[in-house]
Write a protein that holds these residues in place. Structure first.
Motif, mmCIF file in Angstrom:
data_model
loop_
_atom_site.group_PDB
_atom_site.id
_atom_site.type_symbol
_atom_site.label_atom_id
_atom_site.label_comp_id
_atom_site.label_asym_id
_atom_site.label_seq_id
_atom_site.Cartn_x
_atom_site.Cartn_y
_atom_site.Cartn_z
ATOM 1 N N LEU A 60 12.097 10.852 16.667
ATOM 2 C CA LEU A 60 12.309 11.082 15.637
ATOM 3 C C LEU A 60 13.363 10.643 15.745
ATOM 4 O O LEU A 60 14.021 9.882 14.007
ATOM 5 C CB LEU A 60 12.624 12.783 15.414
ATOM 6 N N GLU A 105 14.927 7.705 16.130
ATOM 7 C CA GLU A 105 14.571 6.162 15.886
ATOM 8 C C GLU A 105 13.991 6.125 14.073
ATOM 9 O O GLU A 105 14.111 5.355 13.269
ATOM 10 C CB GLU A 105 14.081 5.469 16.856
ATOM 11 N N ALA A 106 13.067 6.594 14.199
ATOM 12 C CA ALA A 106 12.284 6.925 12.521
ATOM 13 C C ALA A 106 13.749 6.980 11.091
ATOM 14 O O ALA A 106 13.470 6.099 10.994
ATOM 15 C CB ALA A 106 11.172 7.726 12.642
ATOM 16 N N ALA A 107 14.398 7.970 11.924
ATOM 17 C CA ALA A 107 15.346 8.029 10.824
ATOM 18 C C ALA A 107 16.424 6.649 10.810
ATOM 19 O O ALA A 107 16.503 6.486 9.658
ATOM 20 C CB ALA A 107 16.345 9.456 11.842
ATOM 21 N N THR A 108 17.054 6.335 12.471
ATOM 22 C CA THR A 108 17.475 4.265 11.922
ATOM 23 C C THR A 108 17.707 3.626 11.391
ATOM 24 O O THR A 108 17.675 3.065 11.147
ATOM 25 C CB THR A 108 17.870 4.475 13.731
ATOM 26 N N VAL A 109 15.538 3.739 12.138
ATOM 27 C CA VAL A 109 15.489 2.491 10.591
ATOM 28 C C VAL A 109 15.203 3.011 8.757
ATOM 29 O O VAL A 109 15.255 2.217 8.165
ATOM 30 C CB VAL A 109 13.290 2.992 11.444
#
Ligand SMILES: Nc1ncnc2c1ncn2[C@@H]1O[C@H](COP(=O)(O)OP(=O)(O)OP(=O)(O)O)[C@@H](O)[C@H]1O
Ligand SMILES: [Mg+2]
Lengths: 278, 353
Positions: free
Chosen positions: A171, A173-177
């Motif tokens: 989660l 990582e998804a937000a970072t991307v």
């Protein structure tokens, strides 16, 4: 069998509730009786209600100050500790810190000795070391807030860590991307998902500071004295004012109930379900 | 849209090196699939392109810009995770619109873009639902929706279909391919499923143990595998391999296996006497009266075709034929190998000859 269940569980819960509430009821009964009645005709029934104890307590400037101190110290401490623990747990959970498991374990070590062990060192620190001119950390609300941090923070870090660990790293990582900065990740993703854990941490640390007696009794005298400590002032050499103490105790329950009812709503389990496929 | 260039990329975890100098060129708008067995470093490479994993050596550029030191949020890429990684506390619309919200775009624009992406993915009716109220396939589509809304330079997919059942996987395969044709955005897609790679990719990068084994178009890899590993990895069921050497018999070259079976080869592929590995795909073996006698061990009819597990003497061989067979295990069939479709590999290096 099925039909019996509601009846059975209602009975069970009623019984458990009565069991839990009985001491509070007893306390209340004591608080609304004049001192003479307490010893002459002990009774659990509420025949006449005698409000003088409350009038006395609420009219007392000193007690009002103690109450205010307690609220400020407990709430200030709980918020500070929860915020710091939240950030610490995020770092422990997400970053590659050298020896982080050792740091994590080390934080709890100061809870391993009885609080009394810390009394003298703290007293010396508060009266001799943290002194700026006239000003001392001793008998200040700031001092008490910081003091309780040393006890509550390790505890809070241990309570909160599993909550943060349980939030899938994907989660973040998804937000970072998706374009989020670390702060945005924390605010938009981690914080909402950690809310139940944060609420529990907030309540437990609040209660610890609210109820703490020993350190407060030693490190405050008047300005920052808390209600728990103030309560003991009614145990005097000439006798104990049970009625007054009971009414203070009842009043003391009210902020605690308020905090619980506000925070409890956030303790919803199963919030992360559906984030990732297990 | 942008091209992606991976130059001599190295990844180390402590002292363990897991990627050893990988080079991949991905053209603008290309659909590239990284494929390879578990643990070969596909995800690691993809995550380095995304910026989620530090680069130990080499250079990655996206759209001509070296991104080694660029944060993921500034790389203008969108990623779909194997487990979807949907925000559980946000509904479908907010999940999809999150990246735009972070960028501070106006609400109307976010709504319009989310709606458009939802239409493409047939999610219109689910916008108010939370992830836990969705099926696996729907979650998968939301994850893709979240990527589409971004309109990024590059899409990165890490095994997006591996949590779906077989039927849904086939359907989503088609959907992703259509999506690519429609949007034309560069896609880097990781899978260990060679069927996915064959059916969707413009270009396949076959990896093993942190190295690139071969890069090429799907059919190119199928027809001209560069080595034994690629030959065995691409194609299903896998190619038959038999060890032996090339020998000259009656003036013609043949292949003689270590156990003595003799199989046909084209002239001049290798020198006589050279130790080789003989490769033939099951689908390139036929049943014919002039074929070589083999003993059937197991038959697997699937309706449309029949897979035959047979033995040439000591050597096991696997064939697929369109016909329904009446032979039983233990009986003899005559298998005919087309020498033009035989692959010969060097026995030592495994390289194609
Ligand atoms: N954090 C880590 N520390 C050490 N080694 C790691 C770490 N992450 C991955 N590896 C190693 O790197 C190698 C490549 O891993 P990677 O996840 O890229 O494989 P993969 O090709 O995606 O495999 P799969 O198909 O199973 O997902 C593996 O051997 C793995 O053990
Ligand atoms: Mg992987």
């Amino acid at each position: 069998m099925r039909a019996n269940r509601p009846v059975f569980s209602i009975l069970l819960w009623t019984l458990l509730s009565l069991l839990t509430l009985f001491p509070i009821y007893w306390l209340f009964v004591i608080s609304v009786k004049p001192a003479v009645e307490l010893f002459t005709t002990p009774s659990l029934l509420l025949e006449t209600v005698y409000w003088k104890n409350y009038v006395k307590v609420l009219g007392d400037d000193t007690l009002r100050r103690y109450m205010f101190n307690s609220i400020v110290i407990s709430s200030g401490n709980a918020v500070l500790v929860t915020v710091l623990a939240f950030m610490a747990c995020y770092a422990l959970s997400r970053f590659d810190l050298a020896g982080k498991e050792n740091i994590f374990f080390w934080t709890i070590t100061n809870r391993m000795a009885p609080a009394a062990v810390f009394l003298l060192p703290f007293f010396l620190l508060f009266t001799q070391v943290f002194v700026i001119g006239e000003w001392k950390l001793y008998d200040t609300r700031t001092g008490m807030i910081l003091l309780y941090c040393t006890f509550n923070l390790p505890f809070a870090i241990w309570t909160l860590r599993p909550t943060i660990d349980a939030i899938p790293k994907e989660l973040d990582e998804a937000a970072t991307v998706d374009g989020a900065t670390t702060w945005q990740v924390i605010r938009e993703v981690i914080f909402p998902l950690a809310r139940p854990g944060l609420a529990v941490t907030l309540i437990l640390t609040w209660v610890f500071a609210w109820n703490e007696f020993l350190l407060a009794a030693t490190l405050t005298s008047f300005n920052a004295r808390t209600i728990t400590t103030g309560l003991s002032e009614y145990v005097t050499t000439t006798g104990t004012e049970w009625g007054t103490m009971a009414s203070i105790a009842i009043i003391t329950l009210i902020p605690a109930l308020l905090i619980f009812s506000i925070v409890q709503r956030h303790i919803v389990a199963g919030l992360t379900f559906g984030a990732v496929k297990e | 849209m942008a091209e992606v260039t991976v130059r001599n990329i190295v990844k180390r975890y402590g002292s363990a090196q897991v990627i050893h100098g990988v080079n991949v060129d991905i053209a603008d708008g290309e659909f590239v699939i990284l494929v390879g067995p578990s643990g070969c470093g596909k995800s690691t490479l993809l995550r380095m392109i995304a910026g989620l994993e530090a680069i130990s050596g080499g250079e990655i550029s996206i759209g001509g810009r070296v991104v080694n030191d660029v944060l993921p949020k500034d790389r203008d890429i969108a990623m779909v995770f194997q487990n979807y990684a949907l925000y559980p506390h946000k509904n479908v619309a907010d999940n999809m619109g999150f990246s735009l919200k972070i960028k501070g775009r106006p609400k109307a624009e976010i709504d319009a873009k989310v709606k458009k992406a939802a239409e493409i993915l047939d999610l219109g009716k689910l916008l108010d639902r939370f992830p836990k109220q969705l099926s696996g396939g729907q979650r998968q589509r939301v994850a893709m929706g979240r990527a589409i809304v971004r309109d990024p330079q590059v899409f990165l997919f890490d095994e997006p279909l591996s949590n779906l059942d077989a039927k849904l996987r086939v359907a989503m395969r088609v959907e992703i391919k259509e999506l690519h044709q429609r949007l034309g955005t560069t896609i880097v897609y990781v899978t260990h499923d060679q069927i996915e790679a064959m059916t969707m990719a413009d270009k396949i990068v076959v990896m093993r143990d942190g190295k690139v084994e071969q890069v090429g178009a799907p059919l190119d890899l199928y027809d001209n595998p560069g080595n034994v590993f690629v030959a065995g990895f691409i194609g299903s069921p896998a190619m038959n391999f038999i060890k032996g050497k090339i020998e000259a018999k009656n003036g013609r070259q043949v292949f003689v296996s270590d156990t003595g079976s003799v199989l046909p080869v084209e002239e001049g592929r290798a020198q006589s006497g050279q130790p080789v590995i003989y490769g033939i795909r099951p689908e390139h073996i036929d049943i014919a009266p002039d074929g070589l006698p083999a003993t059937v061990s197991v038959l697997e009819p699937t309706g449309s075709e029949t897979q035959i597990f047979a033995r040439f003497g000591e050597d096991a061989i696997d064939a697929i034929v369109k016909d329904r067979l009446t032979v039983r295990p233990g009986e003899e069939v005559r298998l005919k190998i087309d020498p033009r479709r035989v692959h010969i590999f060097d026995r030592q290096s495994g390289a194609r000859l």
